[in-house]
Motif scaffolding. Structure first.
Motif, PDB file in Angstrom:
ATOM      1  N   PRO A 151       0.833  -1.210   0.000  1.00  0.00           N
ATOM      2  CA  PRO A 151       0.000   0.000   0.000  1.00  0.00           C
ATOM      3  C   PRO A 151       0.865   1.257   0.000  1.00  0.00           C
ATOM      4  O   PRO A 151       1.866   1.341   0.714  1.00  0.00           O
ATOM      5  CB  PRO A 151      -0.812  -0.128   1.294  1.00  0.00           C
ATOM      6  N   LEU A 152       0.477   2.222  -0.808  1.00  0.00           N
ATOM      7  CA  LEU A 152       1.229   3.470  -0.930  1.00  0.00           C
ATOM      8  C   LEU A 152       0.769   4.438   0.156  1.00  0.00           C
ATOM      9  O   LEU A 152      -0.381   4.875   0.159  1.00  0.00           O
ATOM     10  CB  LEU A 152       1.000   4.077  -2.318  1.00  0.00           C
ATOM     11  N   ASP A 153       1.652   4.756   1.090  1.00  0.00           N
ATOM     12  CA  ASP A 153       1.320   5.716   2.137  1.00  0.00           C
ATOM     13  C   ASP A 153       2.293   6.882   2.073  1.00  0.00           C
ATOM     14  O   ASP A 153       3.113   6.977   1.152  1.00  0.00           O
ATOM     15  CB  ASP A 153       1.338   5.056   3.511  1.00  0.00           C
ATOM     16  N   ALA A 154       2.237   7.775   3.048  1.00  0.00           N
ATOM     17  CA  ALA A 154       3.039   8.997   3.013  1.00  0.00           C
ATOM     18  C   ALA A 154       4.530   8.700   3.063  1.00  0.00           C
ATOM     19  O   ALA A 154       5.326   9.390   2.419  1.00  0.00           O
ATOM     20  CB  ALA A 154       2.647   9.917   4.162  1.00  0.00           C
ATOM     21  N   ALA A 157       5.558   7.408  -0.312  1.00  0.00           N
ATOM     22  CA  ALA A 157       5.360   8.489  -1.276  1.00  0.00           C
ATOM     23  C   ALA A 157       6.483   9.523  -1.189  1.00  0.00           C
ATOM     24  O   ALA A 157       6.930  10.057  -2.209  1.00  0.00           O
ATOM     25  CB  ALA A 157       4.004   9.155  -1.052  1.00  0.00           C
ATOM     26  N   ARG A 158       6.944   9.808   0.025  1.00  0.00           N
ATOM     27  CA  ARG A 158       8.024  10.781   0.178  1.00  0.00           C
ATOM     28  C   ARG A 158       9.304  10.295  -0.491  1.00  0.00           C
ATOM     29  O   ARG A 158       9.982  11.058  -1.189  1.00  0.00           O
ATOM     30  CB  ARG A 158       8.267  11.059   1.667  1.00  0.00           C
ATOM     31  N   SER A 159       9.657   9.032  -0.280  1.00  0.00           N
ATOM     32  CA  SER A 159      10.868   8.495  -0.901  1.00  0.00           C
ATOM     33  C   SER A 159      10.758   8.515  -2.425  1.00  0.00           C
ATOM     34  O   SER A 159      11.696   8.905  -3.127  1.00  0.00           O
ATOM     35  CB  SER A 159      11.123   7.063  -0.411  1.00  0.00           C
ATOM     36  N   LEU A 160       9.621   8.078  -2.931  1.00  0.00           N
ATOM     37  CA  LEU A 160       9.426   8.038  -4.381  1.00  0.00           C
ATOM     38  C   LEU A 160       9.408   9.440  -4.984  1.00  0.00           C
ATOM     39  O   LEU A 160       9.996   9.684  -6.043  1.00  0.00           O
ATOM     40  CB  LEU A 160       8.135   7.296  -4.707  1.00  0.00           C
ATOM     41  N   PHE A 161       8.743  10.390  -4.311  1.00  0.00           N
ATOM     42  CA  PHE A 161       8.658  11.750  -4.849  1.00  0.00           C
ATOM     43  C   PHE A 161      10.032  12.412  -4.860  1.00  0.00           C
ATOM     44  O   PHE A 161      10.370  13.125  -5.813  1.00  0.00           O
ATOM     45  CB  PHE A 161       7.689  12.594  -4.026  1.00  0.00           C
ATOM     46  N   ALA A 162      10.826  12.190  -3.816  1.00  0.00           N
ATOM     47  CA  ALA A 162      12.161  12.791  -3.769  1.00  0.00           C
ATOM     48  C   ALA A 162      12.984  12.382  -4.985  1.00  0.00           C
ATOM     49  O   ALA A 162      13.631  13.214  -5.631  1.00  0.00           O
ATOM     50  CB  ALA A 162      12.875  12.380  -2.482  1.00  0.00           C
ATOM     51  N   LEU A 205       4.548  13.386 -14.447  1.00  0.00           N
ATOM     52  CA  LEU A 205       3.553  14.271 -13.838  1.00  0.00           C
ATOM     53  C   LEU A 205       2.419  13.480 -13.196  1.00  0.00           C
ATOM     54  O   LEU A 205       1.947  13.819 -12.102  1.00  0.00           O
ATOM     55  CB  LEU A 205       3.020  15.249 -14.885  1.00  0.00           C
ATOM     56  N   ARG A 206       1.967  12.422 -13.874  1.00  0.00           N
ATOM     57  CA  ARG A 206       0.904  11.588 -13.298  1.00  0.00           C
ATOM     58  C   ARG A 206       1.376  10.925 -12.007  1.00  0.00           C
ATOM     59  O   ARG A 206       0.640  10.884 -11.011  1.00  0.00           O
ATOM     60  CB  ARG A 206       0.460  10.526 -14.310  1.00  0.00           C
ATOM     61  N   MET A 207       2.602  10.402 -12.020  1.00  0.00           N
ATOM     62  CA  MET A 207       3.107   9.760 -10.815  1.00  0.00           C
ATOM     63  C   MET A 207       3.310  10.784  -9.701  1.00  0.00           C
ATOM     64  O   MET A 207       3.010  10.504  -8.538  1.00  0.00           O
ATOM     65  CB  MET A 207       4.422   9.040 -11.111  1.00  0.00           C
ATOM     66  N   GLY A 208       3.780  11.965 -10.051  1.00  0.00           N
ATOM     67  CA  GLY A 208       3.935  13.008  -9.048  1.00  0.00           C
ATOM     68  C   GLY A 208       2.623  13.340  -8.374  1.00  0.00           C
ATOM     69  O   GLY A 208       2.560  13.489  -7.141  1.00  0.00           O
ATOM     70  N   ALA A 209       1.561  13.454  -9.154  1.00  0.00           N
ATOM     71  CA  ALA A 209       0.243  13.737  -8.591  1.00  0.00           C
ATOM     72  C   ALA A 209      -0.207  12.611  -7.667  1.00  0.00           C
ATOM     73  O   ALA A 209      -0.753  12.848  -6.581  1.00  0.00           O
ATOM     74  CB  ALA A 209      -0.770  13.946  -9.714  1.00  0.00           C
ATOM     75  N   GLU A 210       0.030  11.366  -8.083  1.00  0.00           N
ATOM     76  CA  GLU A 210      -0.335  10.214  -7.246  1.00  0.00           C
ATOM     77  C   GLU A 210       0.391  10.271  -5.903  1.00  0.00           C
ATOM     78  O   GLU A 210      -0.198  10.006  -4.846  1.00  0.00           O
ATOM     79  CB  GLU A 210       0.024   8.919  -7.977  1.00  0.00           C
ATOM     80  N   LEU A 211       1.664  10.636  -5.923  1.00  0.00           N
ATOM     81  CA  LEU A 211       2.464  10.644  -4.702  1.00  0.00           C
ATOM     82  C   LEU A 211       2.048  11.780  -3.764  1.00  0.00           C
ATOM     83  O   LEU A 211       2.025  11.611  -2.540  1.00  0.00           O
ATOM     84  CB  LEU A 211       3.946  10.746  -5.052  1.00  0.00           C
ATOM     85  N   GLU A 220      -0.961  13.017  -3.620  1.00  0.00           N
ATOM     86  CA  GLU A 220      -2.243  12.582  -3.071  1.00  0.00           C
ATOM     87  C   GLU A 220      -2.050  11.554  -1.958  1.00  0.00           C
ATOM     88  O   GLU A 220      -2.857  11.467  -1.030  1.00  0.00           O
ATOM     89  CB  GLU A 220      -3.113  11.994  -4.178  1.00  0.00           C
ATOM     90  N   ALA A 221      -0.949  10.779  -2.031  1.00  0.00           N
ATOM     91  CA  ALA A 221      -0.681   9.755  -1.023  1.00  0.00           C
ATOM     92  C   ALA A 221      -0.012  10.326   0.221  1.00  0.00           C
ATOM     93  O   ALA A 221       0.190   9.591   1.200  1.00  0.00           O
ATOM     94  CB  ALA A 221       0.186   8.651  -1.612  1.00  0.00           C
ATOM     95  N   GLY A 222       0.367  11.601   0.177  1.00  0.00           N
ATOM     96  CA  GLY A 222       0.922  12.209   1.383  1.00  0.00           C
ATOM     97  C   GLY A 222       2.263  12.881   1.253  1.00  0.00           C
ATOM     98  O   GLY A 222       2.762  13.464   2.226  1.00  0.00           O
TER      99      GLY A 222
END
Length: 332
Positions: free
Chosen positions: A160-163, A166-171, A188-194, A196-198
């Protein structure tokens, strides 16, 4: 996580995200490694994958190729579970070695010998210069960042994708795409998903960089004031370069690589090069351009690798000697 204990493991060679997930599920214990002097993509991909496996009950250790220290801002921000250990403390015989954002075995630094003592190995990478050095490898040079491939593996694992993830992936995603300047709609789509996940971009990007020393302002000015422009060197385009001396590199460590950005802006359609003396006579060279010439080929010829528009290499020698080698490869 989804998947059964008897799920077949793919054979040696290239795998897709489902195949990578099958390998991970079967591992008794895992050492996840990012490259020497890790950036946010190496750290973010390694820690997102390791955190998900840790939560699922797999014994996990994370480390980065040494001997250079790991940027404290990355670890403090992206490793709430305390999974990262110094390379000298990393296990030498894990059941599975996972190499994240590593294009060649040399980028493992002092952890390279673990390739010979681990049970099996898996690489997850997006560099065009990737050379197979593990038993299995999930590699897509078209991926905007290694974290995008890790995201696909996490989906196959049912994590499950949580905050925290999401922080590690977004960085990794933000920094490796140049703040979404590259990567197109997929990034951009993945950034928006991350988000939204926190993932909260502003505090996250501030935290991974750590506090800015006041003396860094003057150091930047000194390095950039010494920049040079050489006309027509890079396949007819200009080369803009600057050098960071060993004292400045030692004092400010991971901050210095950011100086390649202003050099690239000044280079326009040319090539930017930042030469950083990491130890006396030892250099790390970062290259940036618009894809012509292909900087991954230039860097690979000089012992490194990367992408068409962003690459680098490490080499012994003098500043002037490295510049001569670089000019010759750019003109080739």
């Amino acid at each position: 996580m989804t998947g059964g204990a008897h799920e077949p493991v793919p054979g040696l060679g290239p795998v897709d995200p489902a195949g990578a997930a099958a390998v991970l599920r079967r591992a008794r214990d895992v050492l996840v490694v990012g490259h020497v002097r890790p950036d946010a993509d190496a750290a973010g991909s390694a820690l997102a994958l390791a955190t998900a496996l840790h939560r699922a009950g797999t014994p996990i250790t994370v480390s980065f190729g040494g001997p250079d220290p790991v940027p404290a801002g990355l670890v403090d921000t992206l490793d709430p579970d305390g999974l990262v250990v110094a390379s000298v403390d990393a296990p030498r015989a894990p059941d599975l070695l996972v190499c994240c954002d590593i294009s060649s075995s040399r980028r493992l630094g002092d952890l390279e010998p673990v390739l010979d003592t681990c049970g099996s190995s898996l690489a997850v990478d997006h560099h065009a210069s990737f050379v197979a050095f593990t038993d299995r490898y999930l590699v897509d040079p078209g991926a905007p960042a290694t974290v995008t491939l890790v995201r696909a593996v996490l989906a196959e694992l049912g994590a499950p994708l949580d905050a925290v993830l999401a922080r590690s992936l977004f960085a990794g995603l933000y920094t490796d795409t140049g703040g979404f300047r590259r990567g197109g709609a997929e990034a951009l789509r993945m950034g928006a998903e991350l988000v939204e996940a926190g993932a909260e971009p502003a505090p996250l990007l501030r935290d991974i960089g750590g506090p800015v020393p006041f003396a860094w302002l003057a150091a930047q000015a000194t390095v950039l004031a010494g920049a040079h422009r050489e006309a027509g060197v890079a396949a007819g385009a200009d080369l803009v370069w600057a050098a960071v001396d060993v004292a400045t590199a030692t004092r400010f460590r991971d901050r210095t690589v950011a100086l390649v950005g202003p050099l690239q802006a000044a280079a326009g359609g040319g090539v930017a090069a930042l030469l950083t003396e990491t130890a006396p006579g030892e250099w790390s060279v970062s290259l940036r351009g618009n894809g012509s010439p292909d900087l991954s080929r230039v860097a690979t010829a000089l012992g490194g690798g990367g992408h068409t528009g962003a690459a680098g290499f490490e080499r012994s020698g003098t500043r002037d000697g490295l510049l001569e080698l670089l000019r010759a490869e750019l003109a080739r």
